[in-house]
Design a protein around this motif. Structure first.
Motif, PDB file in Angstrom:
ATOM      1  N   ILE A   1       0.817  -1.219   0.000  1.00 55.02           N
ATOM      2  CA  ILE A   1       0.000   0.000   0.000  1.00 55.02           C
ATOM      3  C   ILE A   1       0.848   1.266   0.000  1.00 55.02           C
ATOM      4  CG2 ILE A   1      -2.025  -1.099   0.995  1.00 55.02           C
ATOM      5  CD1 ILE A   1      -1.296   0.046   3.698  1.00 55.02           C
ATOM      6  N   GLY A   2       2.163   1.118  -0.027  1.00 56.33           N
ATOM      7  CA  GLY A   2       3.039   2.265  -0.209  1.00 56.33           C
ATOM      8  C   GLY A   2       3.475   2.991   1.049  1.00 56.33           C
ATOM      9  N   LEU A   3       3.374   2.340   2.203  1.00 63.41           N
ATOM     10  CA  LEU A   3       3.806   2.979   3.436  1.00 63.41           C
ATOM     11  C   LEU A   3       5.237   2.613   3.812  1.00 63.41           C
ATOM     12  CD1 LEU A   3       0.541   2.665   5.551  1.00 63.41           C
ATOM     13  CD2 LEU A   3       1.481   4.714   4.468  1.00 63.41           C
ATOM     14  N   VAL A   4       5.756   1.567   3.205  1.00 64.09           N
ATOM     15  CA  VAL A   4       7.126   1.122   3.474  1.00 64.09           C
ATOM     16  C   VAL A   4       7.806   0.855   2.145  1.00 64.09           C
ATOM     17  CG1 VAL A   4       8.532  -0.732   4.486  1.00 64.09           C
ATOM     18  CG2 VAL A   4       6.534   0.118   5.710  1.00 64.09           C
ATOM     19  N   ARG A   5       9.039   1.328   2.036  1.00 59.39           N
ATOM     20  CA  ARG A   5       9.896   1.002   0.889  1.00 59.39           C
ATOM     21  C   ARG A   5      11.116   0.304   1.439  1.00 59.39           C
ATOM     22  NH1 ARG A   5       9.694   6.600  -1.269  1.00 59.39           N
ATOM     23  NH2 ARG A   5       7.644   6.665  -2.194  1.00 59.39           N
ATOM     24  N   VAL A   6      11.385  -0.863   0.916  1.00 60.70           N
ATOM     25  CA  VAL A   6      12.457  -1.736   1.386  1.00 60.70           C
ATOM     26  C   VAL A   6      12.211  -1.995   2.874  1.00 60.70           C
ATOM     27  CG1 VAL A   6      14.924  -2.166   1.466  1.00 60.70           C
ATOM     28  CG2 VAL A   6      13.990  -0.761  -0.377  1.00 60.70           C
ATOM     29  N   ALA A   7      12.880  -1.313   3.759  1.00 54.48           N
ATOM     30  CA  ALA A   7      12.650  -1.492   5.196  1.00 54.48           C
ATOM     31  C   ALA A   7      12.555  -0.142   5.898  1.00 54.48           C
ATOM     32  CB  ALA A   7      13.760  -2.331   5.800  1.00 54.48           C
ATOM     33  N   ARG A   8      12.112   0.874   5.172  1.00 60.09           N
ATOM     34  CA  ARG A   8      12.013   2.229   5.734  1.00 60.09           C
ATOM     35  C   ARG A   8      10.617   2.785   5.512  1.00 60.09           C
ATOM     36  NH1 ARG A   8      17.084   5.411   6.183  1.00 60.09           N
ATOM     37  NH2 ARG A   8      15.540   7.051   6.216  1.00 60.09           N
ATOM     38  N   LEU A   9      10.202   3.636   6.421  1.00 58.15           N
ATOM     39  CA  LEU A   9       8.909   4.298   6.274  1.00 58.15           C
ATOM     40  C   LEU A   9       8.981   5.343   5.175  1.00 58.15           C
ATOM     41  CD1 LEU A   9       7.916   4.996   9.989  1.00 58.15           C
ATOM     42  CD2 LEU A   9       7.328   3.026   8.581  1.00 58.15           C
ATOM     43  N   THR A  10       7.917   5.463   4.425  1.00 56.33           N
ATOM     44  CA  THR A  10       7.808   6.540   3.454  1.00 56.33           C
ATOM     45  C   THR A  10       7.421   7.812   4.219  1.00 56.33           C
ATOM     46  OG1 THR A  10       5.469   6.114   3.057  1.00 56.33           O
ATOM     47  CG2 THR A  10       7.046   4.961   1.621  1.00 56.33           C
ATOM     48  N   PRO A  11       7.584   8.978   3.606  1.00 56.54           N
ATOM     49  CA  PRO A  11       7.160  10.218   4.275  1.00 56.54           C
ATOM     50  C   PRO A  11       5.681  10.183   4.686  1.00 56.54           C
ATOM     51  CG  PRO A  11       8.569  10.743   2.430  1.00 56.54           C
ATOM     52  CD  PRO A  11       8.290   9.258   2.350  1.00 56.54           C
ATOM     53  N   ALA A  12       4.834   9.566   3.871  1.00 60.86           N
ATOM     54  CA  ALA A  12       3.415   9.468   4.220  1.00 60.86           C
ATOM     55  C   ALA A  12       3.222   8.628   5.479  1.00 60.86           C
ATOM     56  CB  ALA A  12       2.633   8.865   3.059  1.00 60.86           C
ATOM     57  N   ALA A  13       3.985   7.556   5.612  1.00 59.87           N
ATOM     58  CA  ALA A  13       3.882   6.703   6.800  1.00 59.87           C
ATOM     59  C   ALA A  13       4.399   7.431   8.035  1.00 59.87           C
ATOM     60  CB  ALA A  13       4.658   5.409   6.586  1.00 59.87           C
ATOM     61  N   GLU A  14       5.465   8.191   7.880  1.00 58.67           N
ATOM     62  CA  GLU A  14       5.997   8.959   9.008  1.00 58.67           C
ATOM     63  C   GLU A  14       4.968   9.977   9.488  1.00 58.67           C
ATOM     64  OE1 GLU A  14       9.724  10.597   7.747  1.00 58.67           O
ATOM     65  OE2 GLU A  14      10.715   8.645   7.799  1.00 58.67           O
ATOM     66  N   LYS A  15       4.305  10.626   8.545  1.00 54.72           N
ATOM     67  CA  LYS A  15       3.274  11.610   8.902  1.00 54.72           C
ATOM     68  C   LYS A  15       2.100  10.915   9.594  1.00 54.72           C
ATOM     69  CE  LYS A  15       0.377  15.200   6.925  1.00 54.72           C
ATOM     70  NZ  LYS A  15      -0.025  15.895   5.718  1.00 54.72           N
ATOM     71  N   MET A  16       1.683   9.752   9.075  1.00 53.98           N
ATOM     72  CA  MET A  16       0.581   9.010   9.668  1.00 53.98           C
ATOM     73  C   MET A  16       0.917   8.591  11.101  1.00 53.98           C
ATOM     74  SD  MET A  16      -1.077   5.336   8.568  1.00 53.98           S
ATOM     75  CE  MET A  16      -1.764   5.885   7.019  1.00 53.98           C
ATOM     76  N   LEU A  17       2.129   8.098  11.306  1.00 51.62           N
ATOM     77  CA  LEU A  17       2.563   7.667  12.630  1.00 51.62           C
ATOM     78  C   LEU A  17       2.612   8.850  13.606  1.00 51.62           C
ATOM     79  CD1 LEU A  17       3.578   5.397  14.446  1.00 51.62           C
ATOM     80  CD2 LEU A  17       5.868   5.769  13.503  1.00 51.62           C
ATOM     81  N   ALA A  18       3.157   9.965  13.155  1.00 49.10           N
ATOM     82  CA  ALA A  18       3.229  11.151  14.007  1.00 49.10           C
ATOM     83  C   ALA A  18       1.836  11.641  14.393  1.00 49.10           C
ATOM     84  CB  ALA A  18       4.004  12.257  13.300  1.00 49.10           C
ATOM     85  N   THR A  19       0.935  11.650  13.454  1.00 46.31           N
ATOM     86  CA  THR A  19      -0.440  12.076  13.725  1.00 46.31           C
ATOM     87  C   THR A  19      -1.115  11.135  14.709  1.00 46.31           C
ATOM     88  OG1 THR A  19      -0.598  13.067  11.528  1.00 46.31           O
ATOM     89  CG2 THR A  19      -2.675  12.599  12.656  1.00 46.31           C
ATOM     90  N   ALA A  20      -0.924   9.836  14.529  1.00 48.09           N
ATOM     91  CA  ALA A  20      -1.518   8.860  15.441  1.00 48.09           C
ATOM     92  C   ALA A  20      -0.986   9.050  16.858  1.00 48.09           C
ATOM     93  CB  ALA A  20      -1.234   7.446  14.945  1.00 48.09           C
ATOM     94  N   LEU A  21       0.299   9.316  16.978  1.00 47.29           N
ATOM     95  CA  LEU A  21       0.884   9.533  18.304  1.00 47.29           C
ATOM     96  C   LEU A  21       0.349  10.804  18.946  1.00 47.29           C
ATOM     97  CD1 LEU A  21       4.566   8.415  17.684  1.00 47.29           C
ATOM     98  CD2 LEU A  21       2.827   7.254  19.056  1.00 47.29           C
ATOM     99  N   LEU A  22       0.203  11.857  18.168  1.00 45.94           N
ATOM    100  CA  LEU A  22      -0.347  13.107  18.705  1.00 45.94           C
ATOM    101  C   LEU A  22      -1.761  12.909  19.225  1.00 45.94           C
ATOM    102  CD1 LEU A  22       0.914  15.785  16.162  1.00 45.94           C
ATOM    103  CD2 LEU A  22       1.592  15.517  18.556  1.00 45.94           C
ATOM    104  N   HIS A  23      -2.565  12.159  18.492  1.00 46.24           N
ATOM    105  CA  HIS A  23      -3.943  11.899  18.923  1.00 46.24           C
ATOM    106  C   HIS A  23      -3.966  11.010  20.153  1.00 46.24           C
ATOM    107  CE1 HIS A  23      -6.236  13.834  15.713  1.00 46.24           C
ATOM    108  NE2 HIS A  23      -5.240  13.494  14.918  1.00 46.24           N
ATOM    109  N   GLU A  24      -3.051  10.080  20.239  1.00 43.52           N
ATOM    110  CA  GLU A  24      -3.007   9.164  21.378  1.00 43.52           C
ATOM    111  C   GLU A  24      -2.678   9.893  22.681  1.00 43.52           C
ATOM    112  OE1 GLU A  24      -3.405   5.686  23.435  1.00 43.52           O
ATOM    113  OE2 GLU A  24      -3.819   5.964  21.297  1.00 43.52           O
ATOM    114  N   PHE A  25      -1.756  10.854  22.606  1.00 46.04           N
ATOM    115  CA  PHE A  25      -1.290  11.534  23.809  1.00 46.04           C
ATOM    116  C   PHE A  25      -1.923  12.900  24.032  1.00 46.04           C
ATOM    117  CE2 PHE A  25       2.129   8.502  22.855  1.00 46.04           C
ATOM    118  CZ  PHE A  25       2.092   7.782  24.041  1.00 46.04           C
ATOM    119  N   ALA A  26      -2.901  13.247  23.207  1.00 48.26           N
ATOM    120  CA  ALA A  26      -3.559  14.555  23.358  1.00 48.26           C
ATOM    121  C   ALA A  26      -4.569  14.539  24.479  1.00 48.26           C
ATOM    122  CB  ALA A  26      -4.242  14.945  22.052  1.00 48.26           C
TER     123      ALA A  26
END
Length: 65
Positions: free
Chosen positions: A40-65
């Protein structure tokens, strides 16, 4: 990748993104989740894509807000 949110991912996919985001080797991640995230394009080889990094950061912000 468009239209996919954190809550659309299952627990193993979320865990895999978090592990890769923390720098854990892909060898320790769930192989099926890793394959799905690559497909689905969230990981390339073994690294997060910029979209995945943004998704993860947003999820963490919502979790700890």
């Amino acid at each position: 990748m468009e239209g996919i949110s954190w809550t659309d991912l299952d627990l193993e996919e979320q865990r895999t993104l978090a592990m890769l985001g923390d720098g854990v080797s892909a060898e320790f991640c769930d192989p099926v989740a890793l394959l799905t995230l690559r497909r689905i394009g969230l990981v390339r080889v073994a690294r997060l894509t910029p979209a995945a990094e943004k998704m993860l950061a947003t999820a963490l912000l919502h979790e700890f807000a």
